[in-house]
Design a protein around this motif. Sequence first.
Motif, PDB file in Angstrom:
ATOM      1  N   ARG A 192       0.799  -1.221   0.000  1.00 36.29           N
ATOM      2  CA  ARG A 192       0.000   0.000   0.000  1.00 36.29           C
ATOM      3  C   ARG A 192       0.831   1.270   0.000  1.00 36.29           C
ATOM      4  N   GLN A 193       2.143   1.159   0.178  1.00 39.48           N
ATOM      5  CA  GLN A 193       3.006   2.340   0.226  1.00 39.48           C
ATOM      6  C   GLN A 193       3.550   2.689  -1.153  1.00 39.48           C
ATOM      7  N   TYR A 194       3.512   3.951  -1.486  1.00 40.67           N
ATOM      8  CA  TYR A 194       4.035   4.413  -2.774  1.00 40.67           C
ATOM      9  C   TYR A 194       5.519   4.081  -2.917  1.00 40.67           C
ATOM     10  N   ILE A 240       5.973   0.400  -3.809  1.00 37.51           N
ATOM     11  CA  ILE A 240       5.573   0.110  -5.190  1.00 37.51           C
ATOM     12  C   ILE A 240       6.647   0.582  -6.163  1.00 37.51           C
ATOM     13  N   LYS A 241       7.192   1.754  -5.911  1.00 37.99           N
ATOM     14  CA  LYS A 241       8.264   2.285  -6.768  1.00 37.99           C
ATOM     15  C   LYS A 241       9.489   1.363  -6.723  1.00 37.99           C
ATOM     16  N   LYS A 275      -1.086  -1.648  -5.976  1.00 42.60           N
ATOM     17  CA  LYS A 275      -0.929  -0.685  -4.881  1.00 42.60           C
ATOM     18  C   LYS A 275      -2.264  -0.588  -4.155  1.00 42.60           C
TER      19      LYS A 275
END
Length: 183
Positions: free
Chosen positions: A72-74, A77-78, A97
Amino acid sequence: MRIVSGKYGGRSLKAVPGDATRPTTDKVKEAIFNMIGPYFDGGRSLDLYAGSGGLSIEGVSRGIDEAVLVDRQYAAIKTINANIAVTKEPEHFQVMKTSAESAISRLQGSAPFDVFYFDPPYAKQTIVNDVAQLIEHGLVAKNAVLVAETDQNADLPEAISGFKQVKERDYGITVITIYEYEG
């Protein structure tokens, strides 16, 4: 951090910046795959708390056909996307995400998974509930394997919704518990 073995073996992986995640060490990753594999003849994996994506990428490197990675964290995901790029085979990965609960709901109706990686934040461990939801949504394949990475305070049960504990190992503050699905 690196991919330990398989077709991508030796390639470097990035960690998620900051303190919100703790990547699985190469030593623990090697131990996990020695307990559950060490290699696979296809199948699907699901990581509901993917962090850097290291466990899923290791699984694909060792023969898993498709990995679904959820975080769930940007920043996670990056990092996952950057680490998948290292494999040069993005078609083997699906990144979502979202929260674990939402991912389980959205995955309902898809093919069941053969391998599950659970490495949630230690203080927010919801493995028992997540597994019940996976079974309820028909996402668990026959003879599926579940890998739970927790701290020593987690105190997981011997059985979780049809999964039976088959191995448990301590690595400092980290505990690896392996379950097999008996249905």
